[in-house]
Enzyme design. Structure first.
Site, short mmCIF file in Angstrom:
data_model
loop_
_atom_site.label_atom_id
_atom_site.label_comp_id
_atom_site.label_asym_id
_atom_site.label_seq_id
_atom_site.Cartn_x
_atom_site.Cartn_y
_atom_site.Cartn_z
N ALA A 1 0.87 -1.19 0.00
CA ALA A 1 0.00 0.00 0.00
C ALA A 1 0.90 1.23 0.00
O ALA A 1 2.12 1.11 0.16
CB ALA A 1 -0.88 0.00 1.24
N LYS A 2 0.34 2.38 -0.18
CA LYS A 2 1.11 3.62 -0.01
C LYS A 2 0.12 4.75 0.22
O LYS A 2 -1.01 4.73 -0.29
CB LYS A 2 1.93 3.92 -1.26
CG LYS A 2 3.11 4.82 -0.99
CD LYS A 2 4.25 4.03 -0.36
CE LYS A 2 5.47 4.86 -0.11
NZ LYS A 2 6.62 4.01 0.24
#
Ligand SMILES: NC(=O)c1ccc[n+]([C@@H]2O[C@H](COP(=O)([O-])OP(=O)(O)OC[C@H]3O[C@@H](n4cnc5c(N)ncnc54)[C@H](O)[C@@H]3O)[C@@H](O)[C@H]2O)c1
Length: 416
Positions: free
Chosen positions: A103-104
Site C-alpha cells: 500500500a502507499k
C-alpha cells in the site's frame, strides 16, 4: 513524454511476466490496486486561514498479508505516483518473503512551508480520514519522503484515540519510546549497504575497495552514508535538494550527519574540506557505487549516460526510468533494483510489528542479524532466477515476487 511511475512499473511487470513465463490469467488481478481512496483534508493554519489538502491511500494487495506501505508528504504527489509506490511495496514484500501486502499513502503538500503544529494537524486529519482503512491487521503505514518517527507518533496517537486503546501495531517506524523497533530508523540504509556487499562479493570485492556517491540525504541516504563509512567504504559525494558535497579523498560523514540532523541544507555545510557542487553534478562524480536515495525518475536516458560508476544500488523507489535502465545495461553498469535494495526498511518494519503484537522488545543485534539473513537468502533466490531466465537482476527480482503473488491469487481463487 512525461514520466509516469505507474506506467513504468506496469511495463516492467509485463516484461517480467513474459520472461518468467507467468500465466496471464491471475497476473491481471495483481496489475491493479485493490482499492484507491482519495481524501480532502481541511487544516486550520497558524494564521487562522483554512487550507484543504489532497491525499490518497492506495491499497494494492493484501493477498500475502496486511497492506503495508509508507506515507509521503510532497508537493508533487499524485495518484499515479502513489499507485506505483503501492505496487512496489507488494513486490518488495514478496521478493524478501515477509507476510505483508503493499500500500502507499500520500498528501500533496510542501512540508517545508508548514509549521510543526500545522504539520501535526495535517497528519492527524489525514489519519482520521483513512482510519477506517488502517489497523494492525489491516493496513500498517510507515515513514517515507518527508515523514519520520515523529509523524508516525502522531498517526499512532490519533488512531489509538479514535479506537479507545493503545494500538502500537498500527504503524511502524515510530519512536522506540512508543514501541518502535531498535534499528528501524537505520534499517533501509543498512539494507542498502547489505545489497552493495552482496553484489560486490560476486566480483570478489569488499566495501573498503570502493568509493560511493549518494543522492539524497534523508531517512535513507543519511543512514546509508553512515553505514558505508563505518564499514570502510569511501563516501566521496552526498547531496540533498540544495546541492552536493564532494571530496575525492572521502567526506567526513559523521560531521555531515550530525549537521544534517538540524535539517539545515547541505549547501550551508562548511568544514573547509568538502567542495560544493550544484545538484545536477552528482551524476558526474567518479565513483564505484552510485546510490540514488531521493525520488523517482532520477536516472533517465540523459543522466544514465553521464554516470561514472560500475554499480547502481537503488535506495529510492523507482529512481531509474526504463530508458535509463537500457542505457545502464548497455554501459555494463550493474544495478541492484529498488524492490530488493531498499527492502531493509520494510523488513525491520515487519520485526517491529511482530514485537508489537507479541508484546516483546528485541535487542538491536538480533534485528541487524535477522535483517542480514533475510536479505542474503532473498538475494540468493533472485540470483538463481537471473541464471534460470537469463535476465537482469531487476527482472529476476520481479519474477520471484510475481510468482509468489500470482500463485497466491491462483490458489485463493476469485471471490465470490
Ligand atoms: N524511509 C524509508 O524507510 C524508505 C524505505 C524504502 C524506500 N524509501 C525510498 O527512499 C527514497 C528517499 O526516502 P526518505 O525516506 O529518505 O526521504 P526523506 O524525505 O527523508 O529524504 C529525501 C532526501 O532526498 C533529497 N532530495 C529530494 N530531491 C532531490 C534531488 N532532486 N536531488 C538531490 N536530493 C534530493 C532531499 O533533500 C532529502 O535529503 C524515496 O524514494 C522513498 O520512497 C524510503
Amino acid at each position: 513524454m512525461n514520466y509516469n511511475p505507474y506506467v513504468n512499473v506496469q511495463n516492467v511487470m509485463e516484461e517480467a511476466r513474459k520472461t518468467g513465463g507467468i500465466d496471464r490469467r491471475f497476473f491481471d488481478v495483481i496489475k491493479h490496486p485493490q482499492r484507491e481512496t482519495k481524501v480532502y483534508l481541511p487544516v486550520e493554519m497558524d494564521d487562522g486561514e483554512v487550507r484543504v489538502f489532497e491525499g490518497w491511500r492506495v491499497q494494492h494487495s493484501n493477498i500475502r498479508g496486511p497492506f503495508k506501505g509508507g506515507i509521503r508528504f510532497h508537493q508533487d504527489c499524485d495518484l499515479d505516483e502513489i499507485r506505483a509506490l503501492s505496487v512496489w511495496m507488494s513486490l518488495k514484500c514478496a521478493v524478501v518473503d515477509i507476510p505483508f501486502g503493499g500500500a502507499k499513502g500520500g498528501v500533496r503538500v510542501n512540508p517545508s512551508e508548514l509549521s510543526r503544529r500545522e504539520l501535526e494537524r495535517l497528519t492527524r486529519r489525514y489519519t482520521f480520514a483513512i482510519e477506517p482503512l488502517i489497523g494492525p491487521d489491516k493496513d500498517i503505514p510507515a515513514p517515507d519522503v518527508n515523514t519520520d518517527a515523529q509523524t508516525m507518533a502522531w498517526v499512532l496517537d490519533t488512531y489509538s484515540m479514535l479506537n479507545g486503546r493503545p494500538c502500537p501495531g498500527v504503524v511502524t517506524g515510530k519512536p522506540v519510546e512508543l514501541r518502535g523497533s531498535r534499528g528501524r530508523a537505520s534499517a533501509t540504509g543498512k539494507g542498502v549497504v547489505i545489497s552493495t556487499k552482496l553484489i560486490l562479493a560476486r566480483s570478489g570485492l569488499k566495501l573498503p575497495d570502493v568509493s560511493v556517491t549518494i543522492q539524497g540525504f534523508g531517512n535513507v541516504g543519511r543512514y546509508a552514508a553512515k553505514a558505508f563509512h563505518e564499514q570502510g567504504a569511501k563516501v566521496v559525494a552526498v547531496s540533498d535538494i540544495s546541492g552536493v558535497l564532494y571530496d575525492a579523498d572521502g567526506l567526513d560523514i559523521p560531521s555531515i550527519s550530525e549537521f544534517a540532523k538540524t535539517k539545515a541544507p547541505l549547501s550551508t555545510f562548511n568544514d573547509g574540506h568538502a567542495e560544493h557542487l550544484s545538484v545536477g553534478d552528482i551524476f558526474a562524480v567518479p565513483c564505484d557505487v552510485f546510490v540514488p536515495a531521493a525520488l523517482e525518475n532520477q536516472i533517465d536516458e540523459t543522466t544514465a549516460a553521464v554516470l561514472k560508476c560500475s554499480y547502481v544500488i537503488e535506495a529510492a523507489n523507482g529512481p531509474t526510468t526504463e530508458a535509463g535502465d537500457r542505457i545502464l545495461a548497455e554501459r555494463g553498469i550493474q544495478l541492484v533494483p529498488d524492490i530488493f535494495a531498499n527492502s531493509g526498511g520494510v523488513i525491520v518494519s515487519y520485526f517491529e510489528w511482530v514485537q508489537n503484537i507479541q508484546e516483546l522488545t528485541w535487542e538491536r543485534d538480533r534485528v541487524t542479524d535477522m535483517l542480514d539473513d533475510i536479505m542474503s537468502r532473498a538475494f540468493g533466490e533472485v540470483l538463481e532466477e537471473m541464471a534460470r531466465s537469463s535476465c537482469s537482476l531487476r527482472i529476476a527480482a520481479y519474477i520471484v515476487a510475481l510468482k509468489k503473488l500470482v500463485y497466491a491469487e491462483e490458489i485463493k481463487g476469485i471471490f465470490p
